[in-house]
Write an enzyme that holds these catalytic residues in place. Structure first.
Site, PDB file in Angstrom:
ATOM      1  N   SER A 149       0.780  -1.040   0.108  1.00  0.00           N
ATOM      2  CA  SER A 149       0.017  -0.016  -0.082  1.00  0.00           C
ATOM      3  C   SER A 149       0.811   1.384   0.060  1.00  0.00           C
ATOM      4  CB  SER A 149      -0.923  -0.094   1.344  1.00  0.00           C
ATOM      5  OG  SER A 149      -1.401   1.131   1.496  1.00  0.00           O
ATOM      6  N   TYR A 162      -1.844  -0.932  10.465  1.00  0.00           N
ATOM      7  CA  TYR A 162      -1.704  -1.156   9.096  1.00  0.00           C
ATOM      8  C   TYR A 162      -0.512  -0.696   8.452  1.00  0.00           C
ATOM      9  CZ  TYR A 162      -3.608  -0.903   4.197  1.00  0.00           C
ATOM     10  OH  TYR A 162      -4.023  -1.309   2.840  1.00  0.00           O
TER      11      TYR A 162
END
Length: 301
Positions: A149, A162
Site C-alpha cells: 500500500s 496497517y
C-alpha cells in the site's frame, strides 16, 4: 518477464473481491488457469462461478492466509492440479485504524497475521515450487506480486497497525526481488502500492474472526473507520484499473506498481525527513483543515 499468459497458472489470494477479483478477471480474459483463494466462502463461490463461466480452469480454495498450514495445503493442491504456478498474487489484506496505543493484542495479531504473515506464507510456499520449475525448464518464467500500500511507504496518523504491516510487506518484497536475482533470471517480483481505491478493504472487519472482535471501538477507531470509508469509497481509480497495471508491470518486469503516481511526492518528503534527520513533516500540510478537524475530533472524545 511473462508475456504470454495463455495456459499459465495464476494463484490469487483475496480473490473474492477488490484487486484479487479484478486480477482474476484479467487472468480469465488471458486464458490462464486460476487458483482462487479467499476467506469469505460466498464471495469465493461467486468468483469461481464467474471464472468458470468464462471458460478457464479454476481451483477455488477457502483459506485463512494467516494460517501456515492452510497456505501449505494450498501449495500442495496447486501442485497436484496444475503444477508450479507462473504468477502468484499475495494480495489478501485487511485494514484497521485508531491511535496506535489503543489497538489490542487481538488487533495486532489479526492485521499482522493477514497482511504480513499471509504474504510471508505465500512467498515461503510458492517460491520454492517456482524455483524448481525454473530449474527443470529453461523456458519457465514466473512472477510474484505482493500487495502492500502507499501506507507501506508513508505513515499516516491513526492507522498504525496497517502502516506497520504494509511497511513490512514492502521490505519483504524488496528483499524477495534481490534474493531472486541472486539465484535465477526466470522469476521476477513486484510490490503493489495502491492509494485509495474502491475495494472491500475498508469493510474488511466483515471477515474478522469472532475471537478477535473488539468489545467496543474507541473514538479514534470509529473516526479511522469513517475516514477510511470516505477515502476508499471516493477513489477515482478503480480496482479494475489497478489489476491491469499489475499485469502490465509483470510484462515490463517493473517492481514498484503505483495506482496514484502523484502520491509519490509525499514519499519523497518522508525520505527527505529521514535523510535530513528532521522531524516528520505534517501529513496534512497540503490540507490543513483535515488535520484541524481530526485533532478536534480526537480531543473531544
Amino acid at each position: 518477464m511473462i508475456t504470454n499468459f495463455k495456459g499459465k497458472t495464476a494463484v490469487l489470494t483475496g480473490a473474492g473481491s477488490g484487486f484479487g477479483l479484478e486480477c482474476a478477471r484479467v487472468g480469465a480474459r488471458l486464458g490462464m488457469n486460476l487458483v482462487l483463494a479467499d476467506v469469505q466462502q460466498d464471495a469465493l463461490d461467486k468468483a469461481a462461478h464467474e471464472m468458470q463461466a468464462a471458460g478457464v480452469q479454476v481451483l477455488a480454495v477457502r483459506l485463512d492466509v494467516s494460517k501456515a498450514s492452510e497456505v501449505e495445503a494450498l501449495g500442495v493442491a496447486v501442485q497436484q492440479r496444475f503444477g508450479a504456478p507462473h504468477f502468484v498474487f499475495n494480495n489478501a489484506g485487511v485494514g484497521a485504524g485508531g491511535l496506535i496505543w489503543e489497538n489490542t493484542a487481538q488487533d495486532w495479531e489479526w492485521v499482522i497475521g493477514v497482511n504480513l504473515m499471509g504474504v510471508a506464507h505465500g512467498v515461503r510456499v510458492f517460491t520454492p515450487m517456482m524455483l524448481d520449475a525454473a530449474k527443470n525448464d529453461p523456458a519457465y518464467l514466473g512472477h510474484i506480486v505482493n500487495t502492500a500500500s502507499m501506507a507501506g511507504l508513508l505513515n499516516a496518523p491513526n492507522m498504525g497497525i496497517y502502516n506497520a504491516s504494509k511497511h513490512a510487506v514492502v521490505s519483504m518484497s524488496e528483499t524477495l526481488y534481490q534474493d531472486l536475482a541472486l539465484v535465477t533470471d526466470q522469476i521476477g517480483a513486484s510490490v503493489l502500492c495502491p492509494f485509495f481505491v474502491p475495494t472491500g478493504i475498508s469493510q474488511s472487519h466483515r471477515n474478522r474472526p469472532a475471537e478477535a472482535a473488539p468489545v467496543k471501538l474507541t473514538n479514534s477507531q470509529l473516526i479511522g473507520q469513517a475516514m477510511s470509508d470516505k477515502a476508499v469509497g471516493s477513489g477515482k481509480v478503480s480496482a479494475a484499473d489497478v489489476a491491469q497495471m499489475v499485469f502490465d508491470a509483470v510484462v515490463a518486469n517493473q517492481f514498484y506498481i503505483y495506482s496514484h503516481p502523484k502520491a509519490i511526492g509525499s514519499v519523497q518528503t518522508r525520505l527527505e525527513d529521514i535523510m535530513l534527520a528532521r522531524n516528520p513533516t505534517d501529513p496534512f500540510s497540503h490540507k490543513p483543515e483535515l488535520g484541524v478537524a481530526l485533532k478536534r475530533a480526537l480531543r473531544v472524545g
